[in-house]
Write a protein that holds these residues in place. Structure first.
Motif, mmCIF file in Angstrom:
data_model
loop_
_atom_site.group_PDB
_atom_site.id
_atom_site.type_symbol
_atom_site.label_atom_id
_atom_site.label_comp_id
_atom_site.label_asym_id
_atom_site.label_seq_id
_atom_site.Cartn_x
_atom_site.Cartn_y
_atom_site.Cartn_z
ATOM 1 N N SER A 1 1.347 -4.863 1.046
ATOM 2 C CA SER A 1 2.525 -5.488 1.645
ATOM 3 C C SER A 1 3.373 -4.419 2.331
ATOM 4 O O SER A 1 3.160 -3.213 2.131
ATOM 5 C CB SER A 1 3.350 -6.190 0.573
ATOM 6 O OG SER A 1 3.865 -5.237 -0.355
ATOM 7 N N LYS A 2 4.338 -4.856 3.129
ATOM 8 C CA LYS A 2 5.218 -3.900 3.812
ATOM 9 C C LYS A 2 5.997 -3.056 2.812
ATOM 10 O O LYS A 2 6.206 -1.856 3.019
ATOM 11 C CB LYS A 2 6.181 -4.654 4.727
ATOM 12 C CG LYS A 2 5.522 -5.259 5.960
ATOM 13 C CD LYS A 2 6.555 -5.913 6.862
ATOM 14 C CE LYS A 2 5.903 -6.493 8.122
ATOM 15 N NZ LYS A 2 6.890 -7.157 8.999
ATOM 16 N N SER A 3 6.439 -3.688 1.720
ATOM 17 C CA SER A 3 7.209 -2.949 0.720
ATOM 18 C C SER A 3 6.340 -1.889 0.041
ATOM 19 O O SER A 3 6.809 -0.787 -0.272
ATOM 20 C CB SER A 3 7.778 -3.909 -0.323
ATOM 21 O OG SER A 3 6.743 -4.591 -1.007
ATOM 22 N N GLN A 4 5.056 -2.199 -0.180
ATOM 23 C CA GLN A 4 4.158 -1.215 -0.796
ATOM 24 C C GLN A 4 3.874 -0.051 0.144
ATOM 25 O O GLN A 4 3.817 1.102 -0.288
ATOM 26 C CB GLN A 4 2.845 -1.893 -1.202
ATOM 27 C CG GLN A 4 2.965 -2.802 -2.420
ATOM 28 C CD GLN A 4 1.682 -3.553 -2.716
ATOM 29 O OE1 GLN A 4 0.948 -3.916 -1.789
ATOM 30 N NE2 GLN A 4 1.406 -3.794 -3.990
#
Length: 572
Positions: free
Chosen positions: A413-416
């Protein structure tokens, strides 16, 4: 009409009782956390030394007991020891012995806090509030925080006693107490759930003891609740360390197996044989405390002698190599090859990077700890060792860069992806911190010995104080890296302001010594100022782990904390 009115009154009393019990419980939890975090932040470096320097299991257990008594939390000690084990700073057996000792230490806290200390409440509130509000020194404010926390614990216990009085004569409380006494296994489960949900065995057992003391629940029901709380509190460090490597997670799980099985054995032994009366050696509340202490003392004495023998069975139960991921945990203090990131899920891969960073923090701390020694004496071997350690830090940075570069972005994901980038940036900062020690500080030390310069007595004391303060931040950085604790992240940044203040004060004092014509200050002026800059820069690199967490929680505006940092910025 009278019956209806009485029923309505009882319903209102029950509702008020539940609200007040909840409020008292929340205040108790807040107070316990206030004391624990204050002590952790004030004495973190001392705790690390206390827990990691022992090779005898009983001595390590004693250290864990002392620390848990101070922190009022066995779970906090278990998390610290698990982190140290993950970094290769302590063995499985010694860590498990420390956790067992911590369980006994938290039991002793119950005895201390159970005394009638109502007369002390206003004194502690006044002293703690004055220390916290009237001082600009971080360490003094932390002492105020600790004193206020103890005062709030006493207030919450009094609040709990007062909350029960209105409901004592209703049918509600006797019915609940009778059920818990008759169904001891349900009481056991209730105690376990309460301890886990409250995340504090101290708060849970204090509440049980208070209810038994005032006669709200019978001794038998209180004993089952307390035994359940012993089981539930053993689950807390397992939950808090769930993201750590397998070899470290074995420690809290081994503690659960030992403590949980002992609690179940005692539960059935006491209730099946009906020997509650034999445990009533004093008043009900005090007898419950004695039973709790005795239980943990017996577990500690019986289990500590063979903790090292549990390592092999736990390794079989929890093997280091995960068959689904094909990744082995090999964090033994040397450089760990991170392996193939595509063979694991993103969460496992990120956890691997965090633990490699944990090793980097520990490695830089090992470099920084003896750095003042090379200023005192011209030790070629120590300087060469620092250079070798810095090469290890550089190699770890290279390994982390390669590993993160190979992460399969399409599965993240973008957060990861953002978190992975942040971890690489912190690895770069740690490498820079290593360079500060191996290059700048060693070069200054060599110049000092070559020129035969000496620091003034006061100037040397200022450097030693700064060195000791920075050492405390390494423990905070490790904790933030593993747990994403906002409070500890905030403390790291506030410590940065404290380092800045100490550096500024030392610089001003140094200039005053020059004005007075002190010979040592003239000889070592450039060296003193360079040492101040180097240590301040090194702390900035270590504290960098805090900013992503604080940005995420809205605690940072630009590069300053929302409130506390404004004053520091104005002073500079």
């Amino acid at each position: 009409m009278l019956l209806t009115g009485r029923t309505g009154y009882e319903h209102m009393a029950i509702a008020g009782f539940l609200i007040e019990i909840f409020a008292a419980t929340m205040l108790l939890l807040f107070a316990v956390r206030l004391v624990r975090t204050g002590i952790e932040r004030r004495f973190g470096a001392l705790f690390q030394s206390l827990l990691t320097r022992h090779s005898n299991s009983f001595v390590a257990g004693g250290a864990g007991m002392v620390l848990a008594t101070i922190l009022q939390s066995s779970a906090a000690v278990a998390v610290l020891l698990t982190g140290f084990a993950a970094a290769g700073m302590v063995s499985f057996g010694i860590a498990l012995a420390g956790v067992l000792g911590a369980d006994l230490g938290s039991a002793l806290v119950i005895q201390i806090l159970s005394y009638d200390l109502g007369w002390l409440q206003p004194v502690l509130l006044a002293l703690g509030g004055w220390l916290y509000l009237k001082s600009d020194r971080a360490n003094v404010r932390l002492m105020g925080r600790i004193v206020l926390g103890v005062a709030f614990i006493l207030v919450s216990l009094q609040f709990l006693r007062d909350a029960v009085d209105p409901i004592r004569e209703s049918a509600f409380l006797p019915a609940i107490a009778g059920y818990l006494e008759s169904d001891y296994f349900s009481a056991f489960i209730v105690g376990a759930v309460l301890a886990f949900v409250m995340h504090s065995s101290v708060a849970t057992i204090l509440m049980c003891v208070t209810l038994v003391q005032i006669g709200a629940i019978p001794f038998a029901a209180g004993l089952s609740l307390v035994l359940g709380a012993n089981l539930g509190s053993a689950f807390i460090p397992i939950w808090l360390t769930r993201d750590q490597i397998v070899s470290a997670r074995r420690i809290p799980i081994a503690n659960l197996l030992l403590r949980g099985s002992a609690a179940l054995v005692m539960l059935f032994a006491v209730n099946v044989t009906g020997t509650h009366a034999a445990l009533m050696i004093s008043g009900p509340g005090q007898s419950l405390i004695f039973a709790h202490i005795g239980f943990n003392l017996v577990v500690f004495l019986l289990a500590t002698g063979f903790v090292t023998r549990m390592e092999a069975p736990m390794a079989l139960l929890m093997p280091e190599t995960d068959p689904e991921s094909g990744v082995a945990d090999q964090f033994s203090g040397a450089l760990n090859p991170l392996g193939d990131p595509s063979a694991t899920g993103p969460d496992v891969a990120m956890s691997s990077v965090r633990h490699e960073l944990l090793q980097m923090v520990t490695q830089v701390e090992r470099m920084f700890r003896p750095v003042l020694d090379i200023y005192e004496r011209d030790d070629i071997d120590t300087i060469a060792a620092l250079s070798q350690q810095d090469e290890m830090v550089n190699a770890q940075l290279t390994e982390i860069r390669r590993f993160v570069a190979r992460l399969p972005r399409q599965n993240m994901s973008k957060s990861q992806i953002k978190a992975a980038r942040g971890l690489v940036e912190y690895a770069i900062r740690l490498e820079a911190a290593g360079d500060v020690v191996s290059n700048r500080m060693t070069r200054s030390a060599k110049i000092k010995h070559m020129e035969r310069a000496e620091f003034s007595a006061q100037g040397w004391k200022e450097l030693k104080d700064l060195h000791a303060t920075i050492q405390e931040s390494f423990s905070l950085a490790r904790h933030v890296l593993l747990v994403d604790d906002v409070d500890c992240a905030r403390r790291l940044v506030l410590d940065k302001a404290e380092i800045k203040r100490m550096s500024r004060d030392s610089r001003k004092a140094h200039l005053k010594r020059l004005e007075r014509g002190q010979t040592e200050s003239f000889q070592s002026s450039d060296l003193h100022l360079e040492a101040l800059r180097a240590m301040r820069d090194l702390h900035g690199h270590i504290a960098a782990i805090a900013y992503p967490i604080l940005y995420k929680s809205g605690q940072v505006l630009e590069t300053r904390l929302v409130m506390e940092m404004e004053k520091e910025a104005a002073e500079d």
